[in-house]
Design a protein around this motif. Structure first.
Motif, PDB file in Angstrom:
ATOM      1  N   PHE A  11      -8.113 -16.194  -5.900  1.00 48.85           N
ATOM      2  CA  PHE A  11      -7.380 -17.288  -5.288  1.00 48.85           C
ATOM      3  C   PHE A  11      -7.849 -18.601  -5.888  1.00 48.85           C
ATOM      4  CE2 PHE A  11      -6.708 -14.150  -2.066  1.00 48.85           C
ATOM      5  CZ  PHE A  11      -5.448 -14.445  -1.593  1.00 48.85           C
ATOM      6  N   ASN A  12      -6.949 -19.559  -5.904  1.00 43.14           N
ATOM      7  CA  ASN A  12      -7.304 -20.918  -6.250  1.00 43.14           C
ATOM      8  C   ASN A  12      -8.111 -21.457  -5.069  1.00 43.14           C
ATOM      9  OD1 ASN A  12      -7.390 -23.664  -6.517  1.00 43.14           O
ATOM     10  ND2 ASN A  12      -5.259 -23.865  -7.170  1.00 43.14           N
ATOM     11  N   LYS A  13      -9.404 -21.632  -5.229  1.00 42.08           N
ATOM     12  CA  LYS A  13     -10.279 -22.010  -4.119  1.00 42.08           C
ATOM     13  C   LYS A  13      -9.997 -23.409  -3.580  1.00 42.08           C
ATOM     14  CE  LYS A  13     -12.500 -18.152  -4.261  1.00 42.08           C
ATOM     15  NZ  LYS A  13     -12.322 -17.128  -3.283  1.00 42.08           N
ATOM     16  N   LYS A  14      -9.249 -24.230  -4.323  1.00 41.94           N
ATOM     17  CA  LYS A  14      -8.928 -25.572  -3.839  1.00 41.94           C
ATOM     18  C   LYS A  14      -7.998 -25.514  -2.638  1.00 41.94           C
ATOM     19  CE  LYS A  14      -9.169 -27.576  -8.438  1.00 41.94           C
ATOM     20  NZ  LYS A  14      -8.359 -28.074  -9.536  1.00 41.94           N
ATOM     21  N   ASN A  15      -7.136 -24.513  -2.611  1.00 41.56           N
ATOM     22  CA  ASN A  15      -6.154 -24.424  -1.526  1.00 41.56           C
ATOM     23  C   ASN A  15      -6.077 -22.987  -1.065  1.00 41.56           C
ATOM     24  OD1 ASN A  15      -4.013 -24.403   0.191  1.00 41.56           O
ATOM     25  ND2 ASN A  15      -2.518 -25.155  -1.284  1.00 41.56           N
ATOM     26  N   ARG A  16      -6.732 -22.664   0.025  1.00 44.42           N
ATOM     27  CA  ARG A  16      -6.741 -21.299   0.523  1.00 44.42           C
ATOM     28  C   ARG A  16      -5.793 -21.137   1.709  1.00 44.42           C
ATOM     29  NH1 ARG A  16     -11.083 -17.994  -0.880  1.00 44.42           N
ATOM     30  NH2 ARG A  16     -11.044 -17.081   1.199  1.00 44.42           N
ATOM     31  N   SER A  17      -4.838 -22.033   1.840  1.00 36.33           N
ATOM     32  CA  SER A  17      -3.933 -21.983   2.988  1.00 36.33           C
ATOM     33  C   SER A  17      -2.940 -20.840   2.899  1.00 36.33           C
ATOM     34  CB  SER A  17      -3.164 -23.305   3.096  1.00 36.33           C
ATOM     35  OG  SER A  17      -2.290 -23.439   2.013  1.00 36.33           O
ATOM     36  N   GLY A  19      -0.025 -20.970   1.447  1.00 41.39           N
ATOM     37  CA  GLY A  19       1.320 -21.464   1.222  1.00 41.39           C
ATOM     38  C   GLY A  19       2.192 -21.392   2.460  1.00 41.39           C
ATOM     39  N   TYR A  50       2.736 -12.798  -7.001  1.00 44.73           N
ATOM     40  CA  TYR A  50       2.233 -14.121  -6.624  1.00 44.73           C
ATOM     41  C   TYR A  50       2.891 -14.581  -5.326  1.00 44.73           C
ATOM     42  CZ  TYR A  50       6.421 -15.781  -9.122  1.00 44.73           C
ATOM     43  OH  TYR A  50       7.696 -15.987  -9.567  1.00 44.73           O
ATOM     44  N   ASP A  53       2.947 -20.667  -3.217  1.00 48.22           N
ATOM     45  CA  ASP A  53       2.312 -21.789  -3.911  1.00 48.22           C
ATOM     46  C   ASP A  53       1.408 -21.347  -5.056  1.00 48.22           C
ATOM     47  OD1 ASP A  53       0.172 -20.773  -2.507  1.00 48.22           O
ATOM     48  OD2 ASP A  53      -0.198 -22.582  -1.329  1.00 48.22           O
ATOM     49  N   ARG A  54       1.483 -20.067  -5.383  1.00 46.34           N
ATOM     50  CA  ARG A  54       0.735 -19.462  -6.505  1.00 46.34           C
ATOM     51  C   ARG A  54      -0.775 -19.621  -6.382  1.00 46.34           C
ATOM     52  NH1 ARG A  54       4.233 -18.373 -11.478  1.00 46.34           N
ATOM     53  NH2 ARG A  54       6.317 -18.648 -10.671  1.00 46.34           N
ATOM     54  N   THR A  55      -1.246 -19.724  -5.138  1.00 49.00           N
ATOM     55  CA  THR A  55      -2.704 -19.708  -4.944  1.00 49.00           C
ATOM     56  C   THR A  55      -3.218 -18.279  -5.004  1.00 49.00           C
ATOM     57  OG1 THR A  55      -2.401 -19.680  -2.539  1.00 49.00           O
ATOM     58  CG2 THR A  55      -2.789 -21.835  -3.594  1.00 49.00           C
TER      59      THR A  55
END
Length: 125
Positions: A11-17, A19, A50, A53-55
């Motif tokens: 996961f993109n650790k900046k945004n773990r919401s 989406g 995916y 938001d592609r996190t």
């Protein structure tokens, strides 16, 4: 088996919401795309997974152990009920429900694709 297919993903650790594709029951919708057929290439190629938001993004690879991989079940659902991409010769895609198990930051999170509830409704992303 009867368990949904599982894939370890980063996961993109900046945004773990997760989406905006999240449902009230905690499930999230993911898009799974098959590559367009290329003459001379193997029929079973990795599929791209995916979220909105592609996190969350990963590839689902065909495995030797068909019973536990889930690849063929997901592929069959996409072939049977999926839609073609925007380009006429493009790949085929479908939307699936999944659960995301968030783990310690030192481990990869787990996406469990639900292949028993049927496909999620088509999305505009």
């Amino acid at each position: 088996g009867t368990k949904p297919h599982q894939a370890l993903i980063n996961f993109n650790k900046k945004n773990r919401s997760g989406g905006s594709g999240k449902n009230v029951d905690g499930r999230e919708i993911v898009k799974i795309q098959m590559a367009a057929a290329i003459p001379g290439m193997p029929e079973k190629t990795p599929m791209l997974l995916y979220n909105f938001d592609r996190t969350a993004k990963t590839f689902i690879h065909p495995l030797q152990d068909v019973e536990t991989s889930g690849y063929d079940k997901i592929r069959d659902l996409i072939i049977k009920d999926g839609v073609k991409g925007a380009i006429s010769d493009g790949g085929t895609k479908a939307y699936f429900y999944c659960h995301i198990t968030r783990r310690d930051v030192t481990e990869k999170d787990i996406v469990s694709v639900d292949i028993t509830s049927g496909l999620a409704p088509p999305q505009r992303w």
